[in-house]
Design a protein around this motif. Structure first.
Motif, PDB file in Angstrom:
ATOM      1  N   ASN A  86       1.015  -8.299   3.962  1.00  0.00           N
ATOM      2  CA  ASN A  86       2.075  -9.280   4.139  1.00  0.00           C
ATOM      3  C   ASN A  86       2.367  -9.865   3.598  1.00  0.00           C
ATOM      4  OD1 ASN A  86       0.075  -9.884   6.609  1.00  0.00           O
ATOM      5  ND2 ASN A  86      -1.638 -11.123   5.443  1.00  0.00           N
ATOM      6  N   VAL A  87       4.392 -10.116   3.897  1.00  0.00           N
ATOM      7  CA  VAL A  87       5.055 -10.447   3.401  1.00  0.00           C
ATOM      8  C   VAL A  87       6.042 -11.605   4.240  1.00  0.00           C
ATOM      9  CG1 VAL A  87       7.477  -9.700   2.560  1.00  0.00           C
ATOM     10  CG2 VAL A  87       5.970  -7.911   3.120  1.00  0.00           C
ATOM     11  N   ALA A  88       6.172 -12.468   3.018  1.00  0.00           N
ATOM     12  CA  ALA A  88       6.495 -13.522   3.273  1.00  0.00           C
ATOM     13  C   ALA A  88       7.277 -13.948   3.174  1.00  0.00           C
ATOM     14  CB  ALA A  88       5.566 -14.943   2.445  1.00  0.00           C
ATOM     15  N   ALA A  89       8.281 -13.760   2.286  1.00  0.00           N
ATOM     16  CA  ALA A  89      10.112 -13.509   2.096  1.00  0.00           C
ATOM     17  C   ALA A  89      10.825 -13.052   1.172  1.00  0.00           C
ATOM     18  CB  ALA A  89       9.627 -14.753   0.688  1.00  0.00           C
ATOM     19  N   ASP A  90      12.183 -12.640   1.485  1.00  0.00           N
ATOM     20  CA  ASP A  90      13.251 -11.658   1.157  1.00  0.00           C
ATOM     21  C   ASP A  90      12.341 -10.900  -0.383  1.00  0.00           C
ATOM     22  OD1 ASP A  90      14.259 -11.522   3.237  1.00  0.00           O
ATOM     23  OD2 ASP A  90      15.815 -12.521   2.478  1.00  0.00           O
ATOM     24  N   GLY A  91      12.180 -10.072  -1.124  1.00  0.00           N
ATOM     25  CA  GLY A  91      12.597  -9.591  -2.054  1.00  0.00           C
ATOM     26  C   GLY A  91      11.400  -9.013  -2.149  1.00  0.00           C
ATOM     27  N   GLY A  92      10.764  -8.411  -2.911  1.00  0.00           N
ATOM     28  CA  GLY A  92      10.370  -7.098  -3.303  1.00  0.00           C
ATOM     29  C   GLY A  92       8.749  -7.133  -2.979  1.00  0.00           C
ATOM     30  N   PHE A  93       8.340  -5.295  -2.711  1.00  0.00           N
ATOM     31  CA  PHE A  93       6.678  -5.636  -2.061  1.00  0.00           C
ATOM     32  C   PHE A  93       6.205  -3.907  -2.174  1.00  0.00           C
ATOM     33  CE2 PHE A  93       8.834  -4.012   0.867  1.00  0.00           C
ATOM     34  CZ  PHE A  93       8.231  -2.310   1.230  1.00  0.00           C
ATOM     35  N   GLU A  94       4.894  -4.511  -2.671  1.00  0.00           N
ATOM     36  CA  GLU A  94       3.787  -2.613  -3.246  1.00  0.00           C
ATOM     37  C   GLU A  94       2.666  -2.230  -3.021  1.00  0.00           C
ATOM     38  OE1 GLU A  94       4.495  -2.202  -8.267  1.00  0.00           O
ATOM     39  OE2 GLU A  94       1.745  -2.418  -7.605  1.00  0.00           O
ATOM     40  N   PHE A  95       2.652  -1.709  -2.189  1.00  0.00           N
ATOM     41  CA  PHE A  95       1.253  -1.352  -1.944  1.00  0.00           C
ATOM     42  C   PHE A  95       0.767  -0.525  -2.886  1.00  0.00           C
ATOM     43  CE2 PHE A  95       4.033  -0.602   1.475  1.00  0.00           C
ATOM     44  CZ  PHE A  95       3.287  -1.312   3.006  1.00  0.00           C
ATOM     45  N   LEU A  96      -0.670  -0.996  -3.304  1.00  0.00           N
ATOM     46  CA  LEU A  96      -1.948  -0.934  -3.756  1.00  0.00           C
ATOM     47  C   LEU A  96      -2.357   1.303  -4.114  1.00  0.00           C
ATOM     48  CD1 LEU A  96      -4.017  -4.104  -4.200  1.00  0.00           C
ATOM     49  CD2 LEU A  96      -1.997  -3.183  -5.444  1.00  0.00           C
ATOM     50  N   ALA A  97      -2.148   1.624  -2.663  1.00  0.00           N
ATOM     51  CA  ALA A  97      -2.375   2.964  -2.447  1.00  0.00           C
ATOM     52  C   ALA A  97      -1.717   4.495  -3.408  1.00  0.00           C
ATOM     53  CB  ALA A  97      -2.654   3.516  -0.914  1.00  0.00           C
ATOM     54  N   LEU A  98      -2.774   4.969  -4.337  1.00  0.00           N
ATOM     55  CA  LEU A  98      -2.099   5.438  -4.827  1.00  0.00           C
ATOM     56  C   LEU A  98      -1.555   6.991  -3.712  1.00  0.00           C
ATOM     57  CD1 LEU A  98      -3.694   5.606  -7.982  1.00  0.00           C
ATOM     58  CD2 LEU A  98      -1.341   5.449  -7.791  1.00  0.00           C
ATOM     59  N   ILE A  99      -0.673   7.902  -4.276  1.00  0.00           N
ATOM     60  CA  ILE A  99      -0.504   8.385  -3.170  1.00  0.00           C
ATOM     61  C   ILE A  99      -0.350  10.027  -4.214  1.00  0.00           C
ATOM     62  CG2 ILE A  99       0.781   9.936  -1.366  1.00  0.00           C
ATOM     63  CD1 ILE A  99       1.485   6.862  -0.120  1.00  0.00           C
ATOM     64  N   GLN A 100      -0.787  11.303  -3.981  1.00  0.00           N
ATOM     65  CA  GLN A 100      -0.157  12.687  -4.507  1.00  0.00           C
ATOM     66  C   GLN A 100       0.850  13.199  -4.545  1.00  0.00           C
ATOM     67  OE1 GLN A 100      -3.516  15.224  -4.150  1.00  0.00           O
ATOM     68  NE2 GLN A 100      -5.040  13.887  -4.964  1.00  0.00           N
ATOM     69  N   THR A 101       1.319  13.386  -5.776  1.00  0.00           N
ATOM     70  CA  THR A 101       2.736  13.816  -6.031  1.00  0.00           C
ATOM     71  C   THR A 101       2.589  15.187  -4.253  1.00  0.00           C
ATOM     72  OG1 THR A 101       3.029  14.079  -7.789  1.00  0.00           O
ATOM     73  CG2 THR A 101       4.477  15.757  -6.684  1.00  0.00           C
ATOM     74  N   GLY A 102       3.475  15.333  -3.634  1.00  0.00           N
ATOM     75  CA  GLY A 102       3.810  16.352  -2.683  1.00  0.00           C
ATOM     76  C   GLY A 102       3.126  15.776  -1.457  1.00  0.00           C
ATOM     77  N   ALA A 103       1.812  14.640  -1.285  1.00  0.00           N
ATOM     78  CA  ALA A 103       1.454  14.278   0.236  1.00  0.00           C
ATOM     79  C   ALA A 103       2.786  13.715   0.260  1.00  0.00           C
ATOM     80  CB  ALA A 103       0.010  13.563  -0.420  1.00  0.00           C
ATOM     81  N   ASP A 104       2.654  13.449   1.903  1.00  0.00           N
ATOM     82  CA  ASP A 104       2.883  12.750   3.126  1.00  0.00           C
ATOM     83  C   ASP A 104       3.040  10.905   2.289  1.00  0.00           C
ATOM     84  OD1 ASP A 104       4.380  14.405   4.554  1.00  0.00           O
ATOM     85  OD2 ASP A 104       2.500  14.830   5.185  1.00  0.00           O
ATOM     86  N   TYR A 105       3.982  10.167   2.605  1.00  0.00           N
ATOM     87  CA  TYR A 105       4.035   9.305   3.149  1.00  0.00           C
ATOM     88  C   TYR A 105       4.390   8.061   4.101  1.00  0.00           C
ATOM     89  CZ  TYR A 105       7.920   8.217   0.388  1.00  0.00           C
ATOM     90  OH  TYR A 105      10.218   8.530   0.518  1.00  0.00           O
ATOM     91  N   SER A 106       4.339   6.743   4.247  1.00  0.00           N
ATOM     92  CA  SER A 106       5.157   6.319   5.641  1.00  0.00           C
ATOM     93  C   SER A 106       5.251   4.843   5.698  1.00  0.00           C
ATOM     94  CB  SER A 106       4.443   7.304   7.560  1.00  0.00           C
ATOM     95  OG  SER A 106       5.488   6.459   8.433  1.00  0.00           O
ATOM     96  N   VAL A 107       5.309   4.210   5.199  1.00  0.00           N
ATOM     97  CA  VAL A 107       5.571   2.961   5.721  1.00  0.00           C
ATOM     98  C   VAL A 107       6.241   2.211   7.119  1.00  0.00           C
ATOM     99  CG1 VAL A 107       7.131   0.524   5.083  1.00  0.00           C
ATOM    100  CG2 VAL A 107       6.355   3.025   3.561  1.00  0.00           C
TER     101      VAL A 107
END
Length: 255
Positions: A86-107
């Protein structure tokens, strides 16, 4: 001649040859099994040496980004259809999950903001994980705008009525029905419908109902404008009257 000098018979010679062949076969068998000295044979020396695998698990990294333009509440982002934040205001965000190099990611946007209602889009939100954190995901939010309409009834004639919204955006009305102002209003902002000019042919008075409020997440369609013919008092002064007086209103003058 002595007995040791006697010539061998054919049967004795055959026996000796058989013994020699058997002894040779035994020696060859022992050599093939490595039983004599324990050393490697020529075939052992030429066999390829198998190397142990040294491949390691690919490194893993995080997905980060920033939100801009957020005014409402309730914005939720999702990574690969799983982890949500959840994002409450402007600024940075970060997911906790770790994704291996070469794997797909999608936000993606899981839930859009409300109060005010906004639409957020994701830029640079998908790809293959590199050998470092992804940090350039951008979520841009903008406030939605909605139309303001009013329904007019009781209007006589064909001209004169002019409506306004928020002291502007003039709307000339020529007949009964529903009409929409040309300028949408942003969610969370106020709207106020008023009568700028009343009808003149005939003269009427128009009243506004449900014409003031705050824009939510949909078009405003509940405002009503009702017009009615104006009434005037008629005063008559008489002098020297001795009989009955007949007053005709809106009648033609006698010829």
């Amino acid at each position: 001649m002595g007995a040791q000098d006697l010539p061998l018979s054919k049967s004795d010679t055959a026996k000796n040859v058989a013994k020699i062949l058997m002894l040779s076969a035994t020696l060859l068998a022992l050599g093939a099994c490595g039983g004599g000295g324990g050393g490697a044979s020529a075939s052992d020396a030429s066999a390829p040496v198998q190397e142990q695998s040294t491949a390691s698990t690919p490194a893993s990294f995080k997905v980060r980004g920033a939100v801009k333009g957020l005014l409402g509440s309730g914005l939720a982002l999702q990574l690969n259809g799983a982890e949500s934040i959840n994002v409450a205001a402007d600024g940075g965000f970060e997911f906790l999950a770790l994704i291996q190099t070469g794997a797909d990611y999608s936000v993606a946007i899981k839930t859009q903001p409300n109060a005010p209602t906004q639409t957020c889009t994701v830029n640079h939100g998908s790809g293959l994980m590199a050998s470092q954190d992804i940090s350039n995901v951008a979520v841009i939010c903008s406030t939605n705008s909605y139309n303001v309409s009013a329904e007019v009834s009781g209007l006589l004639g064909t001209g004169g009525l002019v409506l306004q919204n928020n002291a502007g955006d003039d709307l000339a009305v020529m007949e009964n029905g529903k009409f929409t102002f040309s300028m949408p209003v942003a969610s969370g902002a106020a709207y106020a419908i008023t009568v700028k000019a009343s009808p003149t042919g005939p003269v009427q008075q128009c009243s506004v109902f449900n014409g003031v409020g705050i824009i939510g997440g949909a078009d405003v369609q509940s405002a009503r404008i009702h017009c009615s013919v104006s009434s005037f008092n008629l005063g008559v002064t008489t002098t020297g009257l001795k009989g009955n007086l007949l007053v005709a209103v809106n009648s033609s003058s006698p010829s």
